[in-house]
Design an enzyme around this catalytic site. Structure first.
Site, PDB file in Angstrom:
ATOM      1  N   LYS A 118       0.236  -0.405  -4.521  1.00  0.00           N
ATOM      2  CA  LYS A 118      -0.712  -0.036  -3.460  1.00  0.00           C
ATOM      3  C   LYS A 118      -2.037  -0.751  -3.631  1.00  0.00           C
ATOM      4  CE  LYS A 118       1.753   3.191  -1.282  1.00  0.00           C
ATOM      5  NZ  LYS A 118       2.086   4.297  -0.488  1.00  0.00           N
ATOM      6  N   LYS A 200      12.473  -1.564  -0.919  1.00  0.00           N
ATOM      7  CA  LYS A 200      12.728  -0.239  -0.344  1.00  0.00           C
ATOM      8  C   LYS A 200      12.247  -0.148   1.107  1.00  0.00           C
ATOM      9  CE  LYS A 200       8.972   3.004  -0.810  1.00  0.00           C
ATOM     10  NZ  LYS A 200       8.435   4.295  -1.047  1.00  0.00           N
ATOM     11  N   LYS A 203       7.454   3.057   5.145  1.00  0.00           N
ATOM     12  CA  LYS A 203       6.725   3.429   6.367  1.00  0.00           C
ATOM     13  C   LYS A 203       5.807   2.319   6.836  1.00  0.00           C
ATOM     14  CE  LYS A 203       5.904   8.197   5.471  1.00  0.00           C
ATOM     15  NZ  LYS A 203       5.210   9.006   4.491  1.00  0.00           N
TER      16      LYS A 203
END
Ligand code: ATP
Ligand code: LTN
Length: 337
Positions: A118, A200, A203
């Site tokens: 992140k 993966k 979102k």
């Protein structure tokens, strides 16, 4: 088991109130939550405090938090039996997180892969909240003395640090926290991107074709699956060498409760196009009733407001019990109220 007065074992889990939930979130987490909800005393949280570790538009955050709470219910979690609430309505989360911060080492947090990912993605805003995100997550779980935490594979490292923090605290102060176990479904624990099947499904993927959203309509779902990246082998096997096909089979199995062997046998001699069509239909079959219920719930403001209030109070009651115990252990003066 420590400090549990519920009669049943306790389950805690949560999802971030950011954006729309994906097929990965649904198959990796939400679907399992529904199957576990009779066996445990369940707390399902909309983790809006975690969401602001990334900059959010306030109006959008409020709306997606409410949508997520309604999706929990629409997916089959009965709010009379499961405590479904907003993290920001229970101040114990933040209070316990502060205390646990003082029992967590910088080195431990520096190793977290989610923090590394992140902070690379949001290099302009590497804030302290992003760094201590796992401590708040540990507080979420330990506040409810949870025995079990159902999550997808990407959260394993966060569960490990939660256990380490709890064990460290217990070693100093005695049996304060229950040490939680992870619960992971056999199939669907890691759904991959439809465009890059080694990554993966997320979102926040910039490629709209990579992710199926719970709010996608039938045509969109079919179109995204038709464009899914596969390979040139032309043979349907469940193998790491064919990550695109393996991912489609995983999705199919999770949606139809099949085994990979069963699915491979079913598609023997058939082409990728047919597999994609069948996977898309299996996903639509699961999503349709959830979408219909979501629509119905979104028109019933009073009902949802009632649940938010009732469950928020219930969660707060249980959270306070642990918090008072912890505050006493670390040496804070007795509370006036
Ligand atoms: P982002 O992709 O933006 O990092 P996220 O999709 O991981 O966010 P969370 O709210 O952090 O969203 O995750 C909620 C739950 O869904 C967690 O239990 C997580 O393990 C699970 N999950 C997320 N993505 C997947 C996936 N691709 N496959 C299986 N489970 C997943
Ligand atoms: N970070 C988690 C969401 C989360 C969570 C939790 C999951 C926050 N607190 C406590 C389980 C238990 C994620 O899924 N990305």
């Amino acid at each position: 088991m420590t400090g549990n007065t519920y009669g049943k074992k306790v389950l805690f889990s949560g999802m971030q109130a950011t954006g729309t939930i994906t097929l990965g979130n649904y198959l990796g987490a939400l679907k399992n939550w529904v199957t576990l909800s009779d066996e445990y005393e369940c707390f399902y949280c909309v983790v809006d405090l975690h969401s602001i570790t990334i900059r959010q538009d306030p109006a959008k955050l409020r709306q997606s938090a409410r949508n997520l709470l309604m999706l929990y219910i629409a997916a089959g979690l009965d709010p009379k039996k499961n405590c479904i609430y907003y993290q920001s309505h229970v101040s114990g989360h933040a209070e316990l997180a502060w205390i646990l911060n003082c029992y967590t080492y910088m080195g431990e947090l520096q190793r977290m892969t989610q923090f590394k990912d992140k902070s690379a993605k949001h290099a302009e805003n590497i804030n302290a909240g992003l760094f201590t995100y796992p401590v708040l997550l540990a507080a979420d779980i330990l506040l409810f003395q949870a025995d079990v935490v159902p999550v997808g594979k990407d959260q394993l490292q966060h569960l490990e640090i939660t256990r380490d923090i709890a064990q460290r605290f217990n070693a100093i102060y005695g049996d304060v926290f229950t040490i939680p176990e992870v619960h992971m479904g056999k199939i669907g624990a890691k759904i991959m991107s439809l465009q890059e099947p080694m990554k993966k499904m997320s979102k926040s993927d910039e490629n709209a074709n990579a992710t199926i959203y719970l709010t996608d309509d039938g045509d969109t779902i079919l179109r995204k699956f038709k464009r899914a990246v596969t390979d040139s082998e032309g043979c349907i096997r469940y193998s790491r060498e064919q990550p695109g096909i393996k991912n489609l089979l995983d999705i199919y199995c999770a949606c139809t409760d099949q085994t990979p062997e069963g699915a491979v046998a079913e598609f023997e001699g058939r082409g990728y196009g047919e597999l994609k069509q069948a996977v898309a239909e299996s996903v639509m079959g699961i999503f349709r009733p959830v979408q219909e219920e979501f629509l119905r719930l979104s028109k019933d403001k009073a009902y949802i407001d009632g649940i938010i209030k009732e469950n928020g109070e219930k969660a707060d009651y249980f959270a306070r019990k642990t918090l008072r115990k912890v505050q006493k252990k670390v040496g804070f003066p007795e509370r006036i109220r």
